[in-house]
Write a protein that holds these residues in place. Structure first.
Motif, PDB file in Angstrom:
ATOM      1  N   HIS A 128       0.476  -1.272   0.238  1.00  0.00           N
ATOM      2  CA  HIS A 128       0.052  -0.307  -0.092  1.00  0.00           C
ATOM      3  C   HIS A 128       1.083   1.036   0.138  1.00  0.00           C
ATOM      4  O   HIS A 128       0.186   2.012  -0.636  1.00  0.00           O
ATOM      5  CB  HIS A 128      -0.861   0.124   1.245  1.00  0.00           C
ATOM      6  CG  HIS A 128      -1.956  -0.935   0.897  1.00  0.00           C
ATOM      7  ND1 HIS A 128      -2.056  -2.283   0.339  1.00  0.00           N
ATOM      8  CD2 HIS A 128      -3.434  -0.889   1.452  1.00  0.00           C
ATOM      9  CE1 HIS A 128      -3.193  -2.477   0.050  1.00  0.00           C
ATOM     10  NE2 HIS A 128      -3.784  -1.440   1.249  1.00  0.00           N
ATOM     11  N   VAL A 129       1.890   0.961   1.019  1.00  0.00           N
ATOM     12  CA  VAL A 129       2.669   2.816   0.581  1.00  0.00           C
ATOM     13  C   VAL A 129       3.062   3.010  -0.625  1.00  0.00           C
ATOM     14  O   VAL A 129       3.523   3.786  -0.936  1.00  0.00           O
ATOM     15  CB  VAL A 129       4.085   2.356   1.211  1.00  0.00           C
ATOM     16  CG1 VAL A 129       5.451   3.490   1.694  1.00  0.00           C
ATOM     17  CG2 VAL A 129       3.782   2.701   2.705  1.00  0.00           C
ATOM     18  N   THR A 130       4.015   1.286  -1.109  1.00  0.00           N
ATOM     19  CA  THR A 130       4.369   1.682  -2.858  1.00  0.00           C
ATOM     20  C   THR A 130       2.711   2.429  -3.143  1.00  0.00           C
ATOM     21  O   THR A 130       3.360   3.355  -4.195  1.00  0.00           O
ATOM     22  CB  THR A 130       4.792   0.628  -2.956  1.00  0.00           C
ATOM     23  OG1 THR A 130       6.113  -0.261  -2.184  1.00  0.00           O
ATOM     24  CG2 THR A 130       5.167   0.007  -4.655  1.00  0.00           C
ATOM     25  N   PHE A 131       2.149   1.655  -3.594  1.00  0.00           N
ATOM     26  CA  PHE A 131       0.785   2.098  -4.577  1.00  0.00           C
ATOM     27  C   PHE A 131       0.622   3.567  -4.442  1.00  0.00           C
ATOM     28  O   PHE A 131       0.866   3.920  -5.166  1.00  0.00           O
ATOM     29  CB  PHE A 131      -0.180   0.678  -4.404  1.00  0.00           C
ATOM     30  CG  PHE A 131      -1.371   1.153  -4.777  1.00  0.00           C
ATOM     31  CD1 PHE A 131      -1.330   0.545  -6.458  1.00  0.00           C
ATOM     32  CD2 PHE A 131      -2.572   1.984  -4.492  1.00  0.00           C
ATOM     33  CE1 PHE A 131      -2.080   0.543  -7.201  1.00  0.00           C
ATOM     34  CE2 PHE A 131      -3.564   2.519  -5.643  1.00  0.00           C
ATOM     35  CZ  PHE A 131      -3.416   2.348  -6.767  1.00  0.00           C
ATOM     36  N   PHE A 132       0.023   3.764  -3.364  1.00  0.00           N
ATOM     37  CA  PHE A 132      -0.381   5.404  -2.689  1.00  0.00           C
ATOM     38  C   PHE A 132       1.029   6.611  -3.056  1.00  0.00           C
ATOM     39  O   PHE A 132       0.781   7.139  -3.857  1.00  0.00           O
ATOM     40  CB  PHE A 132      -0.195   5.523  -1.498  1.00  0.00           C
ATOM     41  CG  PHE A 132      -1.920   4.524  -1.466  1.00  0.00           C
ATOM     42  CD1 PHE A 132      -3.144   5.550  -2.362  1.00  0.00           C
ATOM     43  CD2 PHE A 132      -2.301   3.630  -0.441  1.00  0.00           C
ATOM     44  CE1 PHE A 132      -4.856   4.332  -2.078  1.00  0.00           C
ATOM     45  CE2 PHE A 132      -3.836   2.983  -0.842  1.00  0.00           C
ATOM     46  CZ  PHE A 132      -4.579   3.522  -1.415  1.00  0.00           C
ATOM     47  N   VAL A 133       2.432   5.972  -2.724  1.00  0.00           N
ATOM     48  CA  VAL A 133       3.506   6.724  -2.891  1.00  0.00           C
ATOM     49  C   VAL A 133       3.483   6.937  -4.344  1.00  0.00           C
ATOM     50  O   VAL A 133       3.499   8.404  -5.066  1.00  0.00           O
ATOM     51  CB  VAL A 133       4.374   6.678  -2.507  1.00  0.00           C
ATOM     52  CG1 VAL A 133       5.079   7.576  -2.739  1.00  0.00           C
ATOM     53  CG2 VAL A 133       4.082   6.459  -0.461  1.00  0.00           C
ATOM     54  N   LEU A 134       3.183   6.070  -5.238  1.00  0.00           N
ATOM     55  CA  LEU A 134       3.089   6.299  -6.343  1.00  0.00           C
ATOM     56  C   LEU A 134       2.244   6.622  -7.297  1.00  0.00           C
ATOM     57  O   LEU A 134       2.591   7.277  -8.215  1.00  0.00           O
ATOM     58  CB  LEU A 134       3.336   4.992  -7.443  1.00  0.00           C
ATOM     59  CG  LEU A 134       5.218   4.017  -6.998  1.00  0.00           C
ATOM     60  CD1 LEU A 134       5.022   1.767  -7.354  1.00  0.00           C
ATOM     61  CD2 LEU A 134       6.344   4.306  -7.842  1.00  0.00           C
ATOM     62  N   GLU A 135       1.557   6.537  -7.150  1.00  0.00           N
ATOM     63  CA  GLU A 135      -0.072   7.295  -6.955  1.00  0.00           C
ATOM     64  C   GLU A 135      -0.018   8.592  -6.722  1.00  0.00           C
ATOM     65  O   GLU A 135      -0.481   9.396  -7.574  1.00  0.00           O
ATOM     66  CB  GLU A 135      -1.392   6.375  -5.949  1.00  0.00           C
ATOM     67  CG  GLU A 135      -2.872   7.184  -7.094  1.00  0.00           C
ATOM     68  CD  GLU A 135      -3.712   6.304  -6.429  1.00  0.00           C
ATOM     69  OE1 GLU A 135      -4.953   6.558  -6.633  1.00  0.00           O
ATOM     70  OE2 GLU A 135      -3.621   6.826  -4.520  1.00  0.00           O
ATOM     71  N   LEU A 136       0.499   8.994  -5.743  1.00  0.00           N
ATOM     72  CA  LEU A 136       0.088  10.602  -5.530  1.00  0.00           C
ATOM     73  C   LEU A 136       1.492  10.922  -6.489  1.00  0.00           C
ATOM     74  O   LEU A 136       1.794  12.337  -7.176  1.00  0.00           O
ATOM     75  CB  LEU A 136       0.229  10.633  -4.264  1.00  0.00           C
ATOM     76  CG  LEU A 136       1.102  12.228  -3.453  1.00  0.00           C
ATOM     77  CD1 LEU A 136      -0.404  12.454  -3.874  1.00  0.00           C
ATOM     78  CD2 LEU A 136       0.906  12.459  -2.177  1.00  0.00           C
ATOM     79  N   GLY A 137       2.596  10.392  -6.614  1.00  0.00           N
ATOM     80  CA  GLY A 137       3.601  10.678  -7.427  1.00  0.00           C
ATOM     81  C   GLY A 137       5.185  11.697  -6.390  1.00  0.00           C
ATOM     82  O   GLY A 137       5.680  12.815  -7.038  1.00  0.00           O
ATOM     83  N   SER A 138       4.160  12.282  -5.453  1.00  0.00           N
ATOM     84  CA  SER A 138       5.030  13.002  -4.827  1.00  0.00           C
ATOM     85  C   SER A 138       4.646  13.406  -3.400  1.00  0.00           C
ATOM     86  O   SER A 138       3.800  12.318  -2.679  1.00  0.00           O
ATOM     87  CB  SER A 138       4.451  14.750  -5.266  1.00  0.00           C
ATOM     88  OG  SER A 138       3.393  15.112  -4.505  1.00  0.00           O
ATOM     89  N   PHE A 139       5.551  13.948  -2.280  1.00  0.00           N
ATOM     90  CA  PHE A 139       5.063  14.197  -0.814  1.00  0.00           C
ATOM     91  C   PHE A 139       4.521  15.386  -0.456  1.00  0.00           C
ATOM     92  O   PHE A 139       3.960  15.988   0.768  1.00  0.00           O
ATOM     93  CB  PHE A 139       6.661  13.908   0.246  1.00  0.00           C
ATOM     94  CG  PHE A 139       6.493  12.394  -0.085  1.00  0.00           C
ATOM     95  CD1 PHE A 139       6.380  11.462   0.518  1.00  0.00           C
ATOM     96  CD2 PHE A 139       7.495  12.210  -0.690  1.00  0.00           C
ATOM     97  CE1 PHE A 139       6.407  10.531   0.586  1.00  0.00           C
ATOM     98  CE2 PHE A 139       8.659  10.933  -1.064  1.00  0.00           C
ATOM     99  CZ  PHE A 139       7.310   9.699  -0.482  1.00  0.00           C
ATOM    100  N   GLN A 140       3.310  15.585  -1.719  1.00  0.00           N
ATOM    101  CA  GLN A 140       2.936  16.860  -1.310  1.00  0.00           C
ATOM    102  C   GLN A 140       1.618  17.354  -0.578  1.00  0.00           C
ATOM    103  O   GLN A 140       1.403  18.046   0.757  1.00  0.00           O
ATOM    104  CB  GLN A 140       1.960  17.709  -2.691  1.00  0.00           C
ATOM    105  CG  GLN A 140       1.949  18.706  -2.571  1.00  0.00           C
ATOM    106  CD  GLN A 140       1.372  19.496  -4.569  1.00  0.00           C
ATOM    107  OE1 GLN A 140       1.303  18.796  -4.872  1.00  0.00           O
ATOM    108  NE2 GLN A 140       0.481  20.559  -4.159  1.00  0.00           N
TER     109      GLN A 140
END
Length: 175
Positions: A128-140
């Motif tokens: 889930h960390v991988t999926f959602f961080v890739l989905e967002l593309g940043s830490f904004q």
């Protein structure tokens, strides 16, 4: 001949997890914040003796299948592939003192609650960390992403625990 039966069973399991996820589970959303990635059950509950190359191939195909249905451009494939890559490491980390029996499968009844909880939560969290961080593309929007991750981890883990309790055999006492 036995290998052919095992392959057939795994193909049926693949189809069941994919179809149930696409047709039923994907429509369930918790508070517009948490999603259940039910298809992970196929990857997490593979037999313990599954070779790493087969795990990686199955992870990629399952992730790609989800990407095709949801037009997510490889997000599911990338996260599932990482899960498939790290699964043997987590299994080694959690190896019981006596080791795994060749016939063992990932089963809450055989492995126990503590083992299963650590195994499930760790791998679902990584996915889930991988999926959602890739989905967002940043830490904004880190707070919202963290909320999505935690809610989805709990939702997915609970759904897969229910599957384990309902459909996986209870351990029998030694005779």
């Amino acid at each position: 001949m036995k290998e052919l039966g095992t392959v057939a069973i795994q193909l049926i399991r693949f189809a069941i997890y994919a179809v149930v996820h696409v047709l039923l589970i994907s429509r369930l959303v918790l508070f517009d914040l948490g999603w259940c990635f039910f298809y992970l059950g196929f990857l997490l509950f593979l037999p313990l003796g599954t070779p790493i190359v087969v795990q990686l191939l199955l992870s990629f195909v399952m992730g790609l299948t989800m990407d095709i249905f949801y037009d997510t451009g490889g997000l599911h494939a990338a996260a599932a592939l990482l899960l498939g890559y790290l699964r043997p490491w987590v299994l080694r980390l959690l190896t019981p003192r006596d080791g795994y029996d060749a016939q063992d499968s990932v089963n809450v009844h055989q492995m126990g609650w503590q083992w299963f909880a650590v195994y499930l939560l760790l791998l679902v969290l990584i996915h889930h960390v991988t999926f959602f961080v890739l989905e967002l593309g940043s830490f904004q929007h880190f707070g919202q992403t963290l909320g999505k991750i935690l809610t989805s981890v709990l939702f997915t883990s609970l759904a897969l625990l229910i599957v384990q309790l309902l459909f996986f055999p209870v351990r029998r006492g030694r005779q």
